[in-house]
Design a protein around this motif. Structure first.
Motif, mmCIF file in Angstrom:
data_model
loop_
_atom_site.group_PDB
_atom_site.id
_atom_site.type_symbol
_atom_site.label_atom_id
_atom_site.label_comp_id
_atom_site.label_asym_id
_atom_site.label_seq_id
_atom_site.Cartn_x
_atom_site.Cartn_y
_atom_site.Cartn_z
ATOM 1 N N UNK A 56 15.971 -4.696 98.758
ATOM 2 C CA UNK A 56 15.834 -6.098 99.053
ATOM 3 C C UNK A 56 16.527 -6.963 98.000
ATOM 4 N N UNK A 57 16.427 -6.523 96.716
ATOM 5 C CA UNK A 57 17.070 -7.287 95.658
ATOM 6 C C UNK A 57 18.588 -7.293 95.830
ATOM 7 N N UNK A 58 19.151 -6.161 96.242
ATOM 8 C CA UNK A 58 20.603 -6.069 96.423
ATOM 9 C C UNK A 58 21.056 -7.025 97.523
ATOM 10 N N UNK A 59 20.296 -7.120 98.594
ATOM 11 C CA UNK A 59 20.628 -8.046 99.675
ATOM 12 C C UNK A 59 20.565 -9.494 99.182
ATOM 13 N N UNK A 60 19.581 -9.816 98.378
ATOM 14 C CA UNK A 60 19.450 -11.169 97.818
ATOM 15 C C UNK A 60 20.607 -11.508 96.896
ATOM 16 N N UNK A 61 20.965 -10.574 96.009
ATOM 17 C CA UNK A 61 22.099 -10.799 95.104
ATOM 18 C C UNK A 61 23.412 -10.941 95.879
ATOM 19 N N UNK A 62 23.566 -10.173 96.934
ATOM 20 C CA UNK A 62 24.772 -10.264 97.755
ATOM 21 C C UNK A 62 24.857 -11.629 98.434
ATOM 22 N N UNK A 63 23.752 -12.127 98.952
ATOM 23 C CA UNK A 63 23.732 -13.450 99.583
ATOM 24 C C UNK A 63 24.053 -14.547 98.567
ATOM 25 N N UNK A 64 23.490 -14.465 97.381
ATOM 26 C CA UNK A 64 23.776 -15.451 96.333
ATOM 27 C C UNK A 64 25.254 -15.406 95.955
ATOM 28 N N UNK A 65 25.817 -14.217 95.839
ATOM 29 C CA UNK A 65 27.233 -14.058 95.501
ATOM 30 C C UNK A 65 28.129 -14.675 96.577
ATOM 31 N N UNK A 66 27.789 -14.449 97.831
ATOM 32 C CA UNK A 66 28.578 -15.009 98.939
ATOM 33 C C UNK A 66 28.484 -16.531 98.945
ATOM 34 N N UNK A 67 27.308 -17.070 98.672
ATOM 35 C CA UNK A 67 27.143 -18.525 98.615
ATOM 36 C C UNK A 67 27.974 -19.122 97.480
ATOM 37 N N UNK A 68 27.989 -18.467 96.326
ATOM 38 C CA UNK A 68 28.782 -18.944 95.190
ATOM 39 C C UNK A 68 30.272 -18.914 95.524
ATOM 40 N N UNK A 69 30.728 -17.843 96.171
ATOM 41 C CA UNK A 69 32.133 -17.769 96.564
ATOM 42 C C UNK A 69 32.492 -18.875 97.560
ATOM 43 N N UNK A 70 31.625 -19.131 98.501
ATOM 44 C CA UNK A 70 31.864 -20.179 99.493
ATOM 45 C C UNK A 70 31.937 -21.554 98.828
ATOM 46 N N UNK A 71 31.029 -21.841 97.919
ATOM 47 C CA UNK A 71 31.044 -23.123 97.215
ATOM 48 C C UNK A 71 32.285 -23.268 96.334
ATOM 49 N N UNK A 72 32.739 -22.181 95.714
ATOM 50 C CA UNK A 72 33.966 -22.223 94.918
ATOM 51 C C UNK A 72 35.164 -22.506 95.808
ATOM 52 N N UNK A 73 35.190 -21.932 96.990
ATOM 53 C CA UNK A 73 36.278 -22.167 97.938
ATOM 54 C C UNK A 73 36.308 -23.636 98.372
ATOM 55 N N UNK A 74 35.168 -24.189 98.706
ATOM 56 C CA UNK A 74 35.093 -25.596 99.119
ATOM 57 C C UNK A 74 35.522 -26.509 97.967
ATOM 58 N N UNK A 75 35.085 -26.212 96.752
ATOM 59 C CA UNK A 75 35.442 -27.028 95.595
ATOM 60 C C UNK A 75 36.936 -26.989 95.326
ATOM 61 N N UNK A 76 37.555 -25.821 95.430
ATOM 62 C CA UNK A 76 38.992 -25.727 95.180
ATOM 63 C C UNK A 76 39.792 -26.476 96.243
ATOM 64 N N UNK A 77 39.353 -26.440 97.494
ATOM 65 C CA UNK A 77 40.033 -27.204 98.542
ATOM 66 C C UNK A 77 39.895 -28.699 98.293
ATOM 67 N N UNK A 78 38.732 -29.146 97.869
ATOM 68 C CA UNK A 78 38.505 -30.555 97.576
ATOM 69 C C UNK A 78 39.399 -31.013 96.419
ATOM 70 N N UNK A 79 39.465 -30.228 95.347
ATOM 71 C CA UNK A 79 40.281 -30.608 94.193
ATOM 72 C C UNK A 79 41.768 -30.600 94.526
ATOM 73 N N UNK A 80 42.217 -29.678 95.355
ATOM 74 C CA UNK A 80 43.620 -29.640 95.762
ATOM 75 C C UNK A 80 43.970 -30.879 96.584
ATOM 76 N N UNK A 81 43.095 -31.279 97.482
ATOM 77 C CA UNK A 81 43.346 -32.471 98.303
ATOM 78 C C UNK A 81 43.349 -33.728 97.436
#
Length: 86
Positions: free
Chosen positions: A1-26
């Protein structure tokens, strides 16, 4: 269960980094849109040496940049149509 939680947190962080980089580029594109000096090309020669082709007022300048100085190498008229054969 912990591995699934850490994986979800990691995916959320990657998604937020992607959105932030697109915003800064624009935002960067909007800031640089109306500038009179535009960098057309950049060629890295060494870790501290590069060549930059700059366009300013319908002229192009080839500039060499090193760690402690920069030098204007040549000046060209801006030609949008590249019909010359090399």
């Amino acid at each position: 269960m912990k591995i699934l939680g850490y994986t979800c947190i990691f995916i959320i962080i990657l998604y937020l980094a992607h959105i932030t980089s697109k915003y800064l580029a624009k935002k960067n594109e909007l800031i640089n849109k109306n500038k009179s000096i535009k960098i057309k090309e950049r060629l890295l020669i060494n870790k501290d040496k590069e060549l930059i082709l700059i366009m300013y007022r319908n002229r192009e300048y080839l500039i060499g940049i090193s760690q402690d100085k920069f030098t204007k190498i040549d000046t060209f008229d801006n030609k949008d149509d590249i019909s010359e054969e090399i």
